[in-house]
Design a protein around this motif. Structure first.
Motif, PDB file in Angstrom:
ATOM      1  N   ARG A  55     -23.475  35.830 -96.674  1.00 19.87           N
ATOM      2  CA  ARG A  55     -23.738  36.631 -95.383  1.00 19.87           C
ATOM      3  C   ARG A  55     -24.267  37.799 -95.894  1.00 19.87           C
ATOM      4  NH1 ARG A  55     -18.337  36.792 -92.889  1.00 19.87           N
ATOM      5  NH2 ARG A  55     -18.924  34.773 -92.243  1.00 19.87           N
ATOM      6  N   ILE A  56     -25.231  38.332 -95.076  1.00 21.73           N
ATOM      7  CA  ILE A  56     -25.685  39.745 -95.133  1.00 21.73           C
ATOM      8  C   ILE A  56     -25.234  40.414 -93.817  1.00 21.73           C
ATOM      9  CG2 ILE A  56     -27.769  41.110 -94.934  1.00 21.73           C
ATOM     10  CD1 ILE A  56     -29.303  38.843 -96.507  1.00 21.73           C
ATOM     11  N   ASN A  57     -24.478  41.598 -94.276  1.00 18.47           N
ATOM     12  CA  ASN A  57     -23.917  42.482 -93.324  1.00 18.47           C
ATOM     13  C   ASN A  57     -25.140  43.771 -93.045  1.00 18.47           C
ATOM     14  OD1 ASN A  57     -21.428  41.364 -93.043  1.00 18.47           O
ATOM     15  ND2 ASN A  57     -20.704  42.290 -95.066  1.00 18.47           N
ATOM     16  N   ILE A  58     -25.486  43.705 -91.735  1.00 20.20           N
ATOM     17  CA  ILE A  58     -26.508  44.612 -91.187  1.00 20.20           C
ATOM     18  C   ILE A  58     -25.617  45.664 -90.195  1.00 20.20           C
ATOM     19  CG2 ILE A  58     -28.674  45.354 -90.053  1.00 20.20           C
ATOM     20  CD1 ILE A  58     -29.227  42.077 -90.533  1.00 20.20           C
ATOM     21  N   PRO A  59     -25.816  46.873 -90.575  1.00 21.00           N
ATOM     22  CA  PRO A  59     -25.158  47.969 -89.836  1.00 21.00           C
ATOM     23  C   PRO A  59     -25.714  47.977 -88.257  1.00 21.00           C
ATOM     24  CG  PRO A  59     -26.078  49.051 -92.072  1.00 21.00           C
ATOM     25  CD  PRO A  59     -26.587  47.524 -91.803  1.00 21.00           C
ATOM     26  N   GLN A  60     -24.849  48.332 -87.462  1.00 20.71           N
ATOM     27  CA  GLN A  60     -25.320  48.126 -86.009  1.00 20.71           C
ATOM     28  C   GLN A  60     -26.241  49.305 -85.718  1.00 20.71           C
ATOM     29  OE1 GLN A  60     -24.719  46.365 -83.732  1.00 20.71           O
ATOM     30  NE2 GLN A  60     -22.915  45.271 -83.997  1.00 20.71           N
ATOM     31  N   ASN A  61     -26.424  50.358 -86.484  1.00 20.38           N
ATOM     32  CA  ASN A  61     -27.303  51.564 -86.410  1.00 20.38           C
ATOM     33  C   ASN A  61     -28.501  51.437 -87.351  1.00 20.38           C
ATOM     34  OD1 ASN A  61     -25.837  52.405 -88.599  1.00 20.38           O
ATOM     35  ND2 ASN A  61     -25.316  54.076 -87.826  1.00 20.38           N
ATOM     36  N   GLY A  62     -28.711  50.358 -87.889  1.00 21.38           N
ATOM     37  CA  GLY A  62     -29.787  50.121 -89.019  1.00 21.38           C
ATOM     38  C   GLY A  62     -30.862  49.655 -88.387  1.00 21.38           C
ATOM     39  N   LYS A  63     -32.185  49.564 -88.892  1.00 17.85           N
ATOM     40  CA  LYS A  63     -33.373  49.245 -88.573  1.00 17.85           C
ATOM     41  C   LYS A  63     -33.415  47.828 -88.613  1.00 17.85           C
ATOM     42  CE  LYS A  63     -36.265  52.996 -90.158  1.00 17.85           C
ATOM     43  NZ  LYS A  63     -37.497  53.221 -90.765  1.00 17.85           N
ATOM     44  N   PHE A 106     -39.372  34.674 -93.953  1.00 28.77           N
ATOM     45  CA  PHE A 106     -39.769  35.839 -92.957  1.00 28.77           C
ATOM     46  C   PHE A 106     -39.201  35.587 -91.419  1.00 28.77           C
ATOM     47  CE2 PHE A 106     -43.116  35.104 -96.186  1.00 28.77           C
ATOM     48  CZ  PHE A 106     -43.463  36.077 -96.563  1.00 28.77           C
ATOM     49  N   PHE A 107     -38.977  36.733 -90.791  1.00 33.03           N
ATOM     50  CA  PHE A 107     -38.657  36.360 -89.295  1.00 33.03           C
ATOM     51  C   PHE A 107     -40.052  36.645 -88.322  1.00 33.03           C
ATOM     52  CE2 PHE A 107     -35.155  37.747 -91.473  1.00 33.03           C
ATOM     53  CZ  PHE A 107     -34.049  36.693 -91.159  1.00 33.03           C
ATOM     54  N   PRO A 108     -40.409  35.560 -87.693  1.00 38.86           N
ATOM     55  CA  PRO A 108     -41.618  35.822 -87.004  1.00 38.86           C
ATOM     56  C   PRO A 108     -41.238  36.893 -85.804  1.00 38.86           C
ATOM     57  CG  PRO A 108     -40.820  33.447 -86.827  1.00 38.86           C
ATOM     58  CD  PRO A 108     -39.905  34.312 -87.573  1.00 38.86           C
ATOM     59  N   GLU A 109     -39.959  36.903 -85.143  1.00 37.83           N
ATOM     60  CA  GLU A 109     -39.758  37.791 -84.339  1.00 37.83           C
ATOM     61  C   GLU A 109     -38.329  38.768 -85.096  1.00 37.83           C
ATOM     62  OE1 GLU A 109     -37.767  35.875 -81.070  1.00 37.83           O
ATOM     63  OE2 GLU A 109     -39.732  34.838 -80.739  1.00 37.83           O
ATOM     64  N   PRO A 110     -38.769  39.995 -85.048  1.00 40.19           N
ATOM     65  CA  PRO A 110     -37.562  41.165 -85.842  1.00 40.19           C
ATOM     66  C   PRO A 110     -36.237  40.697 -85.549  1.00 40.19           C
ATOM     67  CG  PRO A 110     -39.495  42.192 -84.684  1.00 40.19           C
ATOM     68  CD  PRO A 110     -39.681  40.821 -84.145  1.00 40.19           C
ATOM     69  N   VAL A 111     -35.441  40.714 -86.597  1.00 38.43           N
ATOM     70  CA  VAL A 111     -33.995  40.502 -86.404  1.00 38.43           C
ATOM     71  C   VAL A 111     -33.301  41.901 -86.174  1.00 38.43           C
ATOM     72  CG1 VAL A 111     -31.912  39.840 -87.397  1.00 38.43           C
ATOM     73  CG2 VAL A 111     -33.999  38.448 -87.758  1.00 38.43           C
ATOM     74  N   VAL A 112     -32.886  41.844 -84.851  1.00 39.72           N
ATOM     75  CA  VAL A 112     -32.148  43.228 -84.364  1.00 39.72           C
ATOM     76  C   VAL A 112     -30.969  43.110 -85.122  1.00 39.72           C
ATOM     77  CG1 VAL A 112     -31.291  44.336 -82.378  1.00 39.72           C
ATOM     78  CG2 VAL A 112     -33.186  42.855 -81.853  1.00 39.72           C
ATOM     79  N   ALA A 113     -30.486  44.626 -85.397  1.00 38.74           N
ATOM     80  CA  ALA A 113     -29.460  44.939 -86.212  1.00 38.74           C
ATOM     81  C   ALA A 113     -28.037  44.336 -85.490  1.00 38.74           C
ATOM     82  CB  ALA A 113     -29.069  46.481 -86.362  1.00 38.74           C
ATOM     83  N   TYR A 135     -27.610  35.207-107.332  1.00 34.55           N
ATOM     84  CA  TYR A 135     -28.729  35.365-106.404  1.00 34.55           C
ATOM     85  C   TYR A 135     -28.977  36.923-106.391  1.00 34.55           C
ATOM     86  CZ  TYR A 135     -28.620  30.467-105.344  1.00 34.55           C
ATOM     87  OH  TYR A 135     -28.632  29.002-105.311  1.00 34.55           O
ATOM     88  N   SER A 136     -29.716  37.387-106.706  1.00 35.26           N
ATOM     89  CA  SER A 136     -30.288  38.802-106.256  1.00 35.26           C
ATOM     90  C   SER A 136     -30.884  38.655-104.565  1.00 35.26           C
ATOM     91  CB  SER A 136     -30.984  39.556-107.189  1.00 35.26           C
ATOM     92  OG  SER A 136     -30.529  39.651-108.405  1.00 35.26           O
ATOM     93  N   ILE A 137     -30.230  39.725-103.886  1.00 32.27           N
ATOM     94  CA  ILE A 137     -30.967  39.791-102.515  1.00 32.27           C
ATOM     95  C   ILE A 137     -31.352  41.205-101.929  1.00 32.27           C
ATOM     96  CG2 ILE A 137     -30.112  39.186-100.192  1.00 32.27           C
ATOM     97  CD1 ILE A 137     -27.804  37.517-101.819  1.00 32.27           C
ATOM     98  N   SER A 138     -32.537  40.972-101.343  1.00 34.86           N
ATOM     99  CA  SER A 138     -33.044  42.298-100.829  1.00 34.86           C
ATOM    100  C   SER A 138     -33.525  41.903 -99.670  1.00 34.86           C
ATOM    101  CB  SER A 138     -34.393  42.748-101.874  1.00 34.86           C
ATOM    102  OG  SER A 138     -33.863  42.907-103.302  1.00 34.86           O
ATOM    103  N   VAL A 139     -33.862  42.966 -98.641  1.00 29.91           N
ATOM    104  CA  VAL A 139     -34.402  43.156 -97.486  1.00 29.91           C
ATOM    105  C   VAL A 139     -35.603  44.020 -97.440  1.00 29.91           C
ATOM    106  CG1 VAL A 139     -32.431  42.284 -96.514  1.00 29.91           C
ATOM    107  CG2 VAL A 139     -32.755  44.588 -96.468  1.00 29.91           C
ATOM    108  N   LYS A 140     -36.472  43.752 -96.433  1.00 33.38           N
ATOM    109  CA  LYS A 140     -37.522  44.660 -96.005  1.00 33.38           C
ATOM    110  C   LYS A 140     -37.206  45.007 -94.410  1.00 33.38           C
ATOM    111  CE  LYS A 140     -41.523  43.829 -98.887  1.00 33.38           C
ATOM    112  NZ  LYS A 140     -42.660  43.211 -99.121  1.00 33.38           N
ATOM    113  N   VAL A 141     -37.447  46.118 -93.925  1.00 32.36           N
ATOM    114  CA  VAL A 141     -37.231  46.559 -92.479  1.00 32.36           C
ATOM    115  C   VAL A 141     -38.525  46.719 -91.967  1.00 32.36           C
ATOM    116  CG1 VAL A 141     -34.989  47.512 -92.937  1.00 32.36           C
ATOM    117  CG2 VAL A 141     -36.924  48.982 -93.353  1.00 32.36           C
ATOM    118  N   ILE A 142     -38.442  46.576 -90.609  1.00 31.01           N
ATOM    119  CA  ILE A 142     -39.758  46.906 -89.853  1.00 31.01           C
ATOM    120  C   ILE A 142     -40.436  47.894 -90.238  1.00 31.01           C
ATOM    121  CG2 ILE A 142     -40.519  46.820 -87.519  1.00 31.01           C
ATOM    122  CD1 ILE A 142     -39.448  44.311 -88.141  1.00 31.01           C
TER     123      ILE A 142
END
Length: 158
Positions: A55-63, A106-113, A135-142
């Protein structure tokens, strides 16, 4: 020189005779005693088919994120059979690219936080007698090409 060659041939033949004598032999008569019917030895490099979920946790106020990058360990072989689910368990549309040991989702539609994204790597071949798979995990933001490390996922072998 001939003596060395003859000695080597004799040693090889003797060693071969000793090695071939180690097979299990089943009894062919119908005694009442237990007997060996077959024996198997599994290679220490055996592989098992498993499923790895993290699971990846994405902050509510993040990009919003545009990609998830997963660096896979050498102890696994991962297919492109990957599911990504949101908080409610709904499947998120993805495109997957595999480049060596790197998987890019890749997400064709941006994944909202949201608070959580579940990633399931289906059909992972993992060595049975190896160290923990990390596994090492990274993300790219819009709007950014920078890979942001978000953590690691560890899976022990069985």
């Amino acid at each position: 020189m001939k003596k060395i060659i003859y000695a080597t041939v004799a040693f090889t033949a003797a060693t071969s005779a000793l090695i071939s004598a180690g097979y299990a032999i089943a009894k062919t008569d119908y005694d009442v005693d237990p007997n060996v019917d077959n024996n198997l030895q599994f290679s220490p490099n055996s592989w098992q088919l498993v499923k790895h979920t993290f699971r990846i946790n994405i902050p509510q106020n993040g990009k919003s994120i545009s990609q998830i990058i997963i660096d896979t360990p050498s102890t696994v072989a991962v297919s492109n059979d990957i599911d990504v689910l949101d908080n409610q368990g709904e499947k998120i549309k993805i495109n997957v690219s595999v480049n060596g040991r790197k998987i890019i989702i890749f997400f064709p539609e941006p994944v909202v936080a949201t608070t959580k994204i579940n990633i399931t790597l289906n059909r992972v071949l993992q060595q049975t007698f190896s160290s923990t798979s990390i596994y090492s995990i990274s993300v790219k933001v819009i709007g950014s090409d920078v890979e942001i490390p978000v953590g690691i996922a560890q899976f022990p072998t069985h």
